[in-house]
Design an enzyme around this catalytic site. Structure first.
Site, PDB file in Angstrom:
ATOM      1  N   LYS A  83       0.850  -1.204   0.000  1.00  0.00           N
ATOM      2  CA  LYS A  83       0.000   0.000   0.000  1.00  0.00           C
ATOM      3  C   LYS A  83       0.879   1.245   0.000  1.00  0.00           C
ATOM      4  CE  LYS A  83      -3.807   1.879   2.882  1.00  0.00           C
ATOM      5  NZ  LYS A  83      -4.645   1.595   4.078  1.00  0.00           N
ATOM      6  N   SER A 158      -9.600   1.453   3.337  1.00  0.00           N
ATOM      7  CA  SER A 158      -8.797   2.264   2.450  1.00  0.00           C
ATOM      8  C   SER A 158      -7.781   1.465   1.625  1.00  0.00           C
ATOM      9  CB  SER A 158      -8.053   3.329   3.253  1.00  0.00           C
ATOM     10  OG  SER A 158      -7.173   2.728   4.181  1.00  0.00           O
ATOM     11  N   SER A 182      -9.481  -1.007   7.383  1.00  0.00           N
ATOM     12  CA  SER A 182      -8.953  -0.797   6.031  1.00  0.00           C
ATOM     13  C   SER A 182      -8.274  -1.984   5.373  1.00  0.00           C
ATOM     14  CB  SER A 182      -7.990   0.386   6.026  1.00  0.00           C
ATOM     15  OG  SER A 182      -8.727   1.567   5.942  1.00  0.00           O
TER      16      SER A 182
HETATM   17  N1  GLN Z   1     -12.950   3.426   7.061  1.00  0.00           N
HETATM   18  C1  GLN Z   1     -12.282   3.822   8.245  1.00  0.00           C
HETATM   19  C2  GLN Z   1     -11.980   5.295   8.203  1.00  0.00           C
HETATM   20  O1  GLN Z   1     -12.270   5.909   7.232  1.00  0.00           O
HETATM   21  C3  GLN Z   1     -11.041   3.005   8.471  1.00  0.00           C
HETATM   22  C4  GLN Z   1      -9.867   3.489   7.732  1.00  0.00           C
HETATM   23  C5  GLN Z   1      -8.626   2.665   8.017  1.00  0.00           C
HETATM   24  O2  GLN Z   1      -8.677   1.601   8.613  1.00  0.00           O
HETATM   25  N2  GLN Z   1      -7.485   3.209   7.630  1.00  0.00           N
HETATM   26  O3  GLN Z   1     -11.465   5.844   9.112  1.00  0.00           O
END
Ligand code: GLN
Length: 503
Positions: A83, A158, A182
């Site tokens: 990532k 994400s 994410s």
């Molecule tokens: N969807 C969650 C957020 O927007 C988790 C994001 C993540 O785990 N980086 O904060």
């Protein structure tokens, strides 16, 4: 002789076996995946950067080591994607943000260095939501990533690019990061396995911080066993990360469960109520039945404070984000506007132009939650809810070996379906944020399908356990995969018409 497209369908375990038998080489495998990326990335956009030359050079070095009998690890020669919020020295690290569009990493993240030390060629960097804030990959400043199962749908986020890459046969395995789901939610949306390790299990050194008390790096893989192989590479104490936990074992060897007898699996009743899409409900309930048929003692349990988890998460993660992202001021690094009258305007305009809308929303939310006068009302309250959740999960796990829930209330939705209302998008994180708030390990495993408008979409289940339970969770998942694979028929990318060019 295997075609490239056949190689792209193999699991890491199968690739290791093919390498050991001399049926293929690391160069051939790496070339196969690079061809698959070349054929599909324009349509899927899972990668922001592809390291064609260096990946092949690293693969050639692995083949040399194999000839000399000097392999660095069992995964030597297996290519991997990362990532784009983890540093790789000399390479760009954009976090899918205009703010870091030209930022070149001064050093390599520990987790990535461990992949290098294991002899794994790096394929490139994966698309993501800007600074890992989001659940659909639609917050990337460089363009959306598409779900390989249906191109008009989101891959989740994400770590959407990493999950899509593995699901589309564009990487055998990848690293994502998980602050509130994410890794697990995109894995569930793309039909692959995702692991959020216990907090402190994998070093965060060189991971661009979102919310430091919640962030963890973990693998996205085709199978539970592949994820475990990756965990054994990346886990372990790192003196460069003050929250790294030396008491957690870095070895993630799985047990082969012939039966799940003796294991108790709890279903928290709060996770099966309102808001859950019916196909997800049915798939997870069917998985519970399957685990029971395999010998597990499946029981109902309760986490009474679960309804507070989402609010607590958004207050705490935004508060931490607002302080972590203060460093992007256009002075030390990051985007800087060309014209400004004074220092104040330099800061203001650089941040205004460099950050996307969701990142700004989090910074404002977090700054507000931390402001004097409101701190007790929001930040402190959220900390208390977090403590309560820790206690309740501890209680539930004193009688259960694992808790089974959905990963997300829905399967992959259409691009644009949730962008109008941020709250609606946040609600999708309901089942994933508790693992980050409590620091517990949590895996996402494909458990069924949903069919909508004639398209088949994967559904995932979540297995969560005590701090040191990851090998057990993945062993249960591996046993489940063995039993169900023929029936589920959702092995990643087998639905793809085009998984890479033929050799
Ligand atoms: N969807 C969650 C957020 O927007 C988790 C994001 C993540 O785990 N980086 O904060």
């Amino acid at each position: 002789m295997r075609t490239y497209s056949e190689l792209c369908k193999l699991t890491v375990r199968e690739l290791i076996a093919a390498l050991a038998k001399g049926e293929t080489t690391s160069v051939e495998i790496t070339q196969a995946y690079l061809s698959s990326i070349a054929a599909q990335n324009e349509a899927i956009f899972a990668y922001l950067d592809v390291y064609t030359q260096s990946a092949l050079a690293e693969a050639a070095q692995s083949d040399e080591r194999r000839k000399a009998g000097k392999l660095l690890s069992p995964l030597d020669g297996i290519p991997v994607a990362v990532k784009d919020n983890m540093l790789v020295e000399g390479r760009k690290c954009t976090c899918a943000s205009k703010m870091l569009a030209d930022f070149v990493s001064p050093y390599t993240a520990t987790a990535v260095q461990k992949l290098r030390n294991a002899g794994m060629p790096l394929l490139g960097k994966c698309n993501m939501d800007e600074f890992a804030m989001g659940s659909s990959n639609e917050n990337s400043a460089f363009g959306v990533c598409h779900n390989p199962w249906a191109s008009d749908r989101v891959p989740g986020g994400s770590s959407g690019g990493a999950a899509a890459a593995v699901a589309a046969g564009m990487a055998p395995v990848a690293l994502g990061s998980d602050t509130g789901g994410s890794i697990r939610q995109p894995a569930s949306f793309c039909g692959v396995v995702g692991v959020k390790p216990a907090y402190g299990a994998v070093s965060r050194y060189g991971l661009v911080a979102f919310a430091s008390s919640l962030d963890q790096i973990g693998p996205i893989a085709k199978t539970a066993e592949d994820a475990a192989l990756m965990m054994s590479v990346i886990a372990g104490y790192d003196p460069r990360d003050a929250t790294s936990d030396a008491t957690l074992a870095s070895d993630c060897t799985l047990r082969t469960f012939d039966s799940l007898a003796g294991l108790t699996i709890g279903l928290p009743k709060e996770c099966f109520g309102e808001g859950l899409a019916m196909p997800v409900y049915h798939a997870v309930q069917a998985a519970a039945e399957q685990l029971r048929a395999m010998g597990a003692n499946v029981v109902e349990t309760s986490i009474p404070s679960l309804p507070y988890a989402l609010s607590a998460y958004y207050v705490l993660s935004s508060a931490e984000a607002s302080s972590n992202l203060a460093r992007f001021d256009g002075v030390r690094y990051g985007y800087r506007v060309k014209e400004y009258a004074d220092l104040d305007e330099l800061y203001r305009k650089s941040r205004e132009e460099g950050f996307g809308i969701e990142v700004k929303r989090r910074i404002m939310l977090g700054t507000f939650a931390l402001s004097s006068g409101y701190q007790d009302q929001y930040y402190l309250k959220a900390q208390q809810a977090r403590e309560l959740l820790r206690y309740e999960f501890g209680q539930a796990l004193s009688t259960c070996d694992a808790l089974l829930t959905p990963v997300a209330p829905t399967y992959a939705y259409r691009l644009g379906a949730m962008t109008a209302d941020p709250m609606e998008m946040y609600m999708g994180d309901l089942y994933t944020v508790p693992a980050n708030l409590t620091g517990l390990p949590n895996v996402s495993v494909p458990c069924g399908n949903a069919t909508e408008d004639g398209v088949t979409l994967p559904v995932g289940m979540s297995l969560l356990g005590a701090r040191d339970s990851l090998p057990t969770l993945l062993s249960i998942a591996a046993a489940y995969e063995r039993e169900t694979k023929p029936n589920l028929g959702i092995r990643p990318y087998e639905h793809l018409r085009k998984g890479g060019e033929s050799a």
